[in-house]
Design an enzyme around this catalytic site. Structure first.
Site, PDB file in Angstrom:
ATOM      1  N   ASP A   1      -1.335   6.802   6.402  1.00 40.43           N
ATOM      2  CA  ASP A   1      -2.475   5.995   5.956  1.00 40.43           C
ATOM      3  C   ASP A   1      -2.743   4.977   7.053  1.00 40.43           C
ATOM      4  OD1 ASP A   1      -4.266   4.221   4.894  1.00 40.43           O
ATOM      5  OD2 ASP A   1      -3.027   3.631   3.186  1.00 40.43           O
TER       6      ASP A   1
ATOM      7  N   LYS B   1     -12.461  -1.294   7.307  1.00 40.87           N
ATOM      8  CA  LYS B   1     -11.811  -2.315   8.127  1.00 40.87           C
ATOM      9  C   LYS B   1     -12.329  -2.199   9.566  1.00 40.87           C
ATOM     10  CE  LYS B   1      -8.729  -2.498   4.649  1.00 40.87           C
ATOM     11  NZ  LYS B   1      -8.744  -3.463   3.582  1.00 40.87           N
TER      12      LYS B   1
ATOM     13  N   TRP C   1       0.819  -1.216   0.000  1.00 43.59           N
ATOM     14  CA  TRP C   1       0.000   0.000   0.000  1.00 43.59           C
ATOM     15  C   TRP C   1       0.845   1.253   0.000  1.00 43.59           C
ATOM     16  CZ3 TRP C   1      -4.444  -0.687  -1.993  1.00 43.59           C
ATOM     17  CH2 TRP C   1      -5.067  -1.947  -1.878  1.00 43.59           C
TER      18      TRP C   1
END
Lengths: 367, 367
Positions: free
Chosen positions: A178, A202, A98
């Site tokens: 992030d 999530k 990511w």
């Protein structure tokens, strides 16, 4: 038992309440989805979600809390669009897939605006397609640009199962994080960050909404020559009601935050998450001849436990037998293979205990 | 009776079904929100939504159907980001507030990419803050640039209550249409448009998802130097599953499309919408001494009927009395005042009949 990597399990009481009031919200005779985003009913929900997030995360007064759309993936571009003015450069720390994605989109966004990006540190081992990540940074590994517009880190890498416990010290450079896959999973000192962003799907809610926590000065200093819809200040100035927000997703975020609060806040959630991670890593370590976690101990993620079995065939059998026992979502990401156990907030300790028991049993039979 | 301008009423059977399966989708023991966007359960929903939209709107094969986030407001910027290459210019037709907003964001987006925008036609009467819009275009009013990258129109203006029946002929220039507030409300010849975009929260579903219908060549010709997340080709190449889509919003879109199909498709929906509009405009015209619709007859919107009463006090009384009789959402937009009746697809004819009856009664008492 849903161990999906996201969209993931949501707390059952939150879903039950959403069901019970889906058609008639708070006696209004309408679904919350049918209410105007400028009406009192929805605004109450919206503001409560913001204030609960402030309470639970201990967000200082000098920070904005914003709701955006487009997922963390859009933030990969929107962060540099806002924060990288012409001629400036931003630093990226790579500890998994990511971080690499964030860097790639930042490159394109920076090029449009006349800025640049660079890699300040990477823990990749190997090169190109076969590069992998098995740890966060060690002290002194960052080659930081002290003039960088910001330093970007990915708190938890869902594919590689690598998570920061101690965040790097960016010196005087604003730290942008992030936190999509571990926000709200443990206590974090928000004041260390200039900006945190997180896709909700999530730990916070359903897909379709992104939470941003950012220092007011950072928001105010952002570029003004990009379209208003991409400027963080537009959301800050309008309490995230500049255009129609994803009202039902934010309503569910409020529900999840209420559930976290009623459960005892982040202290309790952190305790549960530690316990769940200990259960799964414990099973891995007890059966080292069968399970192999490639991630170094100090970098092991509480949210996504990744491990390998001796062969792809055994991995398939593991996933299949677990599924027969009601446990789903355990297949590793297609790019790395293996097994991945996602243990987000809404996964109860009991599910992790059941899975650990299954792992013991599977290992005994395999060993 | 919800006459909200959006988010707006949703069909009750769609909400009932969403409620009934909120916790257990199709016997999977999980909410559709908890399913992976890459799993079979969600993909079935996603693909059915796309195929229903194709059927209902009669979308030709050469068109992509995409789901994005960020609302139509984000499209105001994203359209020029994709379609305006350096040195090119785009034309805008202004028939109300939303066209002006689209133009303003396009200006900023065009400037970033080295392109430009211009006004090809505007039906504004008056200037500056007091400018108002009371009609669509008359033939010959467009001063079009035959080399424009595209011509942008707003199908229906929710604040000014102005709606196109006949769309302008763009010559060989691609026609791009913001159809947020009247998509799926009537039959439209999709082949006339190069691109249609629509935020879902009026006629298609809840807020949080945008539907895009675009010619494949247009998508393929888009700029490649903007971040991938903003390129339409990214969504086309990945069936709108490049990153996590707003799964629950798309699930509800599917529900609304199923409801439209079961109701008899766009032919029936169009009949109902015509009937509802006739009921309200009929009441306005019967009581011209009390109600005044500023919009010219051929430009009157079926979706948002706007009108004034002789004084702001009477308008307040109208809204209040209607509310006492269970009709909400009738206050005009704060920028223009007056009354606004939004008659999106999920508003039953019966509600419009009740409101028209109330209007008769109110006018008799006022007159």
């Amino acid at each position: 038992m849903n161990f999906n990597p996201g969209p993931a399990a949501l707390p059952l009481p939150v879903l039950e309440r959403a069901r019970d009031e889906l058609i008639d919200f708070a006696g209004t005779g309408m679904s919350i989805m049918e209410h105007s985003h400028r009406g009192a009913a929805y605004e109450g929900v919206h503001n409560e979600a913001i204030s609960l997030l402030r309470q639970l995360m201990g967000i200082p007064d000098g920070y904005e809390v914003l709701f955006l759309q487009g997922g963390a993936s859009q933030q990969f571009a929107q962060v540099p669009m806002n924060l990288l003015s012409e001629g400036r450069s931003a630093d990226y720390v790579l500890t998994g897939h990511w971080g690499e994605r964030a860097l790639a989109d930042a490159e394109a966004a920076a090029a449009l605006g006349g800025g640049g990006v660079r890699v300040a540190a990477s823990t990749a081992s190997g090169a190109g397609k076969s590069a992998t990540f098995t740890r966060v940074l060690r002290a002194g590994e960052i080659n930081a640009d002290t003039h960088a517009a910001y330093l970007h880190v990915t708190s938890n890498e869902t594919i590689h199962g690598v998570q920061f416990t101690e965040f790097p010290d960016p010196g005087g450079v604003p730290l942008v994080c992030d936190m999509s896959s571990d926000v709200l999973s443990r206590r974090v000192d928000v004041s260390r960050f200039a900006m945190i962003y997180a896709g909700a799907q999530k730990n916070i809610g359903p897909s379709g909404v992104v939470v941003i926590v950012a220092r007011k000065e950072l928001v105010e200093a952002g570029r003004k020559d990009i379209p208003a819809i991409f400027q963080y200040r537009t959301y800050a100035a309008n309490n995230s009601l500049y255009n129609t927000p994803p009202t039902f997703a934010i309503y569910l975020v409020r529900g999840v935050l209420q559930w976290v609060k009623e459960s005892g806040g982040l202290e309790q959630v952190e305790r549960w998450n530690r316990e769940k991670a200990d259960l799964i890593y414990g099973a891995i370590d007890r059966h080292a001849q069968v399970y192999n976690c490639p991630v170094e101990r100090d970098s092991r993620s509480w949210m996504n436990v990744v491990f390998r079995l001796p062969s792809p065939e055994q991995e398939s059998r593991f996933v299949k037998e677990a599924e027969q026992q009601g446990m789903i979502g355990l297949k590793g990401h297609r790019s790395v293979g293996g097994i991945r156990v996602s243990l987000y907030n809404a996964v109860p300790v009991e599910w992790a205990r059941t899975l650990a028991g299954f792992m013991d049993d599977f290992a005994r039979r395999a060993g």
